[in-house]
Design an enzyme around this catalytic site. Structure first.
Site, PDB file in Angstrom:
ATOM      1  N   GLY A  13       4.775   5.091  -6.394  1.00 38.41           N
ATOM      2  CA  GLY A  13       4.772   4.062  -5.357  1.00 38.41           C
ATOM      3  C   GLY A  13       4.112   2.685  -6.168  1.00 38.41           C
ATOM      4  O   GLY A  13       5.197   2.877  -6.838  1.00 38.41           O
ATOM      5  N   GLN A 141     -13.453   0.892   6.787  1.00 41.11           N
ATOM      6  CA  GLN A 141     -12.302   1.069   7.416  1.00 41.11           C
ATOM      7  C   GLN A 141     -13.089   2.747   7.994  1.00 41.11           C
ATOM      8  O   GLN A 141     -13.849   3.745   6.994  1.00 41.11           O
ATOM      9  CB  GLN A 141     -10.938   1.304   6.605  1.00 41.11           C
ATOM     10  CG  GLN A 141     -10.068   2.117   7.272  1.00 41.11           C
ATOM     11  CD  GLN A 141      -9.550   1.567   8.396  1.00 41.11           C
ATOM     12  OE1 GLN A 141      -9.651   1.663   9.862  1.00 41.11           O
ATOM     13  NE2 GLN A 141      -8.234   0.818   8.223  1.00 41.11           N
ATOM     14  N   TYR A 147     -13.388   6.113   0.636  1.00 40.57           N
ATOM     15  CA  TYR A 147     -12.812   5.307   0.141  1.00 40.57           C
ATOM     16  C   TYR A 147     -13.417   4.147  -0.615  1.00 40.57           C
ATOM     17  O   TYR A 147     -13.120   2.789  -0.813  1.00 40.57           O
ATOM     18  CB  TYR A 147     -11.795   5.218   0.797  1.00 40.57           C
ATOM     19  CG  TYR A 147     -10.361   4.685   0.332  1.00 40.57           C
ATOM     20  CD1 TYR A 147      -9.337   4.915  -0.736  1.00 40.57           C
ATOM     21  CD2 TYR A 147      -9.265   3.486   0.376  1.00 40.57           C
ATOM     22  CE1 TYR A 147      -8.284   4.844  -1.890  1.00 40.57           C
ATOM     23  CE2 TYR A 147      -8.352   2.608   0.398  1.00 40.57           C
ATOM     24  CZ  TYR A 147      -7.435   3.359  -0.723  1.00 40.57           C
ATOM     25  OH  TYR A 147      -6.778   2.939  -1.136  1.00 40.57           O
ATOM     26  N   GLY A 178      -2.718  -4.654   1.456  1.00 41.88           N
ATOM     27  CA  GLY A 178      -2.673  -4.100   2.083  1.00 41.88           C
ATOM     28  C   GLY A 178      -2.338  -3.037   2.341  1.00 41.88           C
ATOM     29  O   GLY A 178      -2.319  -2.223   1.333  1.00 41.88           O
ATOM     30  N   TYR A 179      -1.297  -2.506   3.709  1.00 40.47           N
ATOM     31  CA  TYR A 179      -0.849  -1.476   3.767  1.00 40.47           C
ATOM     32  C   TYR A 179       1.019  -1.623   3.503  1.00 40.47           C
ATOM     33  O   TYR A 179       1.452  -1.813   3.521  1.00 40.47           O
ATOM     34  CB  TYR A 179      -1.205  -0.837   5.028  1.00 40.47           C
ATOM     35  CG  TYR A 179      -2.310  -0.830   5.697  1.00 40.47           C
ATOM     36  CD1 TYR A 179      -1.850   0.717   5.176  1.00 40.47           C
ATOM     37  CD2 TYR A 179      -3.462  -1.567   5.599  1.00 40.47           C
ATOM     38  CE1 TYR A 179      -3.618   1.601   6.456  1.00 40.47           C
ATOM     39  CE2 TYR A 179      -4.396  -0.820   6.015  1.00 40.47           C
ATOM     40  CZ  TYR A 179      -4.311   0.766   6.290  1.00 40.47           C
ATOM     41  OH  TYR A 179      -5.642   0.845   7.097  1.00 40.47           O
TER      42      TYR A 179
HETATM   43  P1  NDP Z   1       0.560   7.424  -3.981  1.00 45.84           P
HETATM   44  O1  NDP Z   1      -0.146   8.584  -4.042  1.00 45.84           O
HETATM   45  O2  NDP Z   1       1.988   7.649  -4.562  1.00 45.84           O
HETATM   46  O3  NDP Z   1       0.254   7.958  -6.003  1.00 45.84           O
HETATM   47  C1  NDP Z   1      -0.415   7.727  -6.669  1.00 45.84           C
HETATM   48  C2  NDP Z   1      -0.762   7.479  -8.042  1.00 45.84           C
HETATM   49  O4  NDP Z   1      -2.224   7.991  -8.716  1.00 45.84           O
HETATM   50  C3  NDP Z   1       0.478   8.990  -8.775  1.00 45.84           C
HETATM   51  O5  NDP Z   1       1.126   8.434  -9.542  1.00 45.84           O
HETATM   52  C4  NDP Z   1      -0.966   9.946  -9.401  1.00 45.84           C
HETATM   53  O6  NDP Z   1      -0.382  10.527 -10.142  1.00 45.84           O
HETATM   54  C5  NDP Z   1      -1.824   9.335  -9.350  1.00 45.84           C
HETATM   55  N1  NDP Z   1      -2.985   9.818  -9.886  1.00 45.84           N
HETATM   56  C6  NDP Z   1      -3.591  10.408  -8.606  1.00 45.84           C
HETATM   57  N2  NDP Z   1      -4.942  11.166  -9.075  1.00 45.84           N
HETATM   58  C7  NDP Z   1      -4.856  10.749 -10.334  1.00 45.84           C
HETATM   59  C8  NDP Z   1      -5.621  10.942 -11.568  1.00 45.84           C
HETATM   60  N3  NDP Z   1      -7.368  11.243 -10.756  1.00 45.84           N
HETATM   61  N4  NDP Z   1      -5.285  10.927 -12.301  1.00 45.84           N
HETATM   62  C9  NDP Z   1      -4.101  10.125 -12.946  1.00 45.84           C
HETATM   63  N5  NDP Z   1      -2.980   9.954 -11.747  1.00 45.84           N
HETATM   64  C10 NDP Z   1      -4.178  10.390 -10.782  1.00 45.84           C
HETATM   65  O7  NDP Z   1      -0.661   6.011  -4.518  1.00 45.84           O
HETATM   66  P2  NDP Z   1      -0.145   4.574  -3.900  1.00 45.84           P
HETATM   67  O8  NDP Z   1       0.769   3.727  -4.617  1.00 45.84           O
HETATM   68  O9  NDP Z   1       0.249   4.283  -2.567  1.00 45.84           O
HETATM   69  O10 NDP Z   1      -1.564   3.737  -4.605  1.00 45.84           O
HETATM   70  C11 NDP Z   1      -1.564   3.892  -5.752  1.00 45.84           C
HETATM   71  C12 NDP Z   1      -3.111   2.760  -5.386  1.00 45.84           C
HETATM   72  O11 NDP Z   1      -2.808   0.981  -4.644  1.00 45.84           O
HETATM   73  C13 NDP Z   1      -4.130   3.138  -5.590  1.00 45.84           C
HETATM   74  O12 NDP Z   1      -5.299   3.001  -5.963  1.00 45.84           O
HETATM   75  C14 NDP Z   1      -4.354   3.069  -3.632  1.00 45.84           C
HETATM   76  O13 NDP Z   1      -5.738   3.541  -3.386  1.00 45.84           O
HETATM   77  C15 NDP Z   1      -4.025   1.573  -3.957  1.00 45.84           C
HETATM   78  N6  NDP Z   1      -3.871   1.162  -2.232  1.00 45.84           N
HETATM   79  C16 NDP Z   1      -2.692   1.608  -1.735  1.00 45.84           C
HETATM   80  C17 NDP Z   1      -2.815   0.975  -0.576  1.00 45.84           C
HETATM   81  C18 NDP Z   1      -1.481   1.684   0.700  1.00 45.84           C
HETATM   82  O14 NDP Z   1      -0.348   1.127   1.356  1.00 45.84           O
HETATM   83  N7  NDP Z   1      -0.313   2.665  -0.131  1.00 45.84           N
HETATM   84  C19 NDP Z   1      -3.066   0.532   0.076  1.00 45.84           C
HETATM   85  C20 NDP Z   1      -4.576  -0.334  -1.199  1.00 45.84           C
HETATM   86  C21 NDP Z   1      -4.376   0.049  -1.993  1.00 45.84           C
HETATM   87  P3  NDP Z   1       0.660  11.982  -9.613  1.00 45.84           P
HETATM   88  O15 NDP Z   1       1.819  12.378  -9.127  1.00 45.84           O
HETATM   89  O16 NDP Z   1       0.432  13.329 -10.818  1.00 45.84           O
HETATM   90  O17 NDP Z   1      -0.272  13.297  -7.983  1.00 45.84           O
END
Ligand code: NDP
Length: 240
Positions: A13, A141, A147, A178-179
């Site tokens: 991500g 939201q 969150y 954002g998203y």
């Molecule tokens: P994803 O769900 O695609 O990826 C999340 C990542 O965080 C993965 O690598 C996952 O590891 C890791 N992770 C989750 N829980 C833990 C934990 N307890 N310890 C260590 N690693 C952890 O998320 P996104 O890429 O979409 O989001 C990344 C960040 O951006 C987040 O903080 C999210 O809240 C924020 N965000 C995202 C938005 C969006 O639209 N996508 C919008 C606004 C903010 P594993 O692969 O092992 O599960």
């Protein structure tokens, strides 16, 4: 010497895009992840970036994880708090566990990781900390009191820690995306997503690389005067 960066949730991500962008800047990157070994192994095979598994909600695991990274790669100069989860539901349906888990990972993780790197950064007189908040921490939201509270907390955490790091060459900033087109957003039902996209002035979801661009900006050698700020990267969806 190349700067050493840790990106939490750095194997997929937005985190994957950040890991790659910092690597492209010449940094030595350690990508943390929480549980998906297969994704992490694929990421390392593709990029050559070492992946480290620990739970950012676990304080001791963060201290141990950073120690391991420092033994392997050297002192950590850059921390990107990106790991995050959602456990959505209206307040009436949200369990205490859903609240706790989101607070512990999204906000607690920032504290745990900052604790693990801050003293070393202070000693060496240089540090860059960037935490990934959210547009939903800025504007709230429906169905996300956990969150939105955790992400909003990141923005307060950033402003407070920025004051503590300022004299020691440590900048502390946040990005409020954002998203963005990742697995997290893929979990949103299609009809809801369509309504969300309709509200984004640029008319599309963001790309993970567009958030990584902000992280590169905030972690640069020449970014020492930028601290305590939140960079909104949301296609114009939220402007205040
Ligand atoms: P994803 O769900 O695609 O990826 C999340 C990542 O965080 C993965 O690598 C996952 O590891 C890791 N992770 C989750 N829980 C833990 C934990 N307890 N310890 C260590 N690693 C952890 O998320 P996104 O890429 O979409 O989001 C990344 C960040 O951006 C987040 O903080 C999210 O809240 C924020 N965000 C995202 C938005 C969006 O639209 N996508 C919008 C606004 C903010 P594993 O692969 O092992 O599960």
């Amino acid at each position: 010497m190349a700067r050493v960066a840790i990106v939490t949730g750095g194997t997929r991500g937005i985190g994957e895009a950040i890991s790659l962008a910092l690597q492209a800047e010449g940094m030595t990157v350690a990508a943390n992840y929480g549980g998906d070994d297969a994704k992490a192994a694929g990421f390392t095979a593709r990029t050559g970036i070492k992946a480290y598994k620990w739970n950012v909600a676990d304080h001791q695991a963060c201290l141990d994880g950073v120690k391991q990274v420092e033994a392997d790669l050297g002192p950590v100069d850059v921390l990107v708090n990106n790991a995050g989860i959602t456990r959505d539901g209206t307040l009436l349906k949200m369990t205490y566990e859903m609240w706790r888990e989101v607070m512990d990972v999204n906000l607690g993780g920032c504290f745990n990781m900052a604790k693990a790197v801050f003293a070393g950064m202070r000693q060496r007189g240089f540090g860059r900390i960037v935490s990934i908040g959210s547009i939903n921490g800025q504007g709230g939201q429906y169905g996300q009191v956990n969150y939105a509270a955790a992400k909003s907390g990141i923005h307060g955490f950033t402003k407070a820690l920025a004051q503590e790091g300022a004299r020691a060459g440590i900048t502390v900033n946040a990005i409020a995306p954002g998203y963005i087109d990742t697995d997290m957003v893929a979990a949103v039902p299609a009809d809801v997503l369509e309504k969300i996209v309709a509200k984004i002035p640029v008319g599309r979801l963001g790309k993970a690389s567009e958030i990584a661009r902000g992280v590169v900006f905030l972690t640069g050698e020449d970014a020492g005067f930028i601290t305590g700020s939140t960079l909104s990267l949301n296609g114009g969806q939220h402007m205040y």
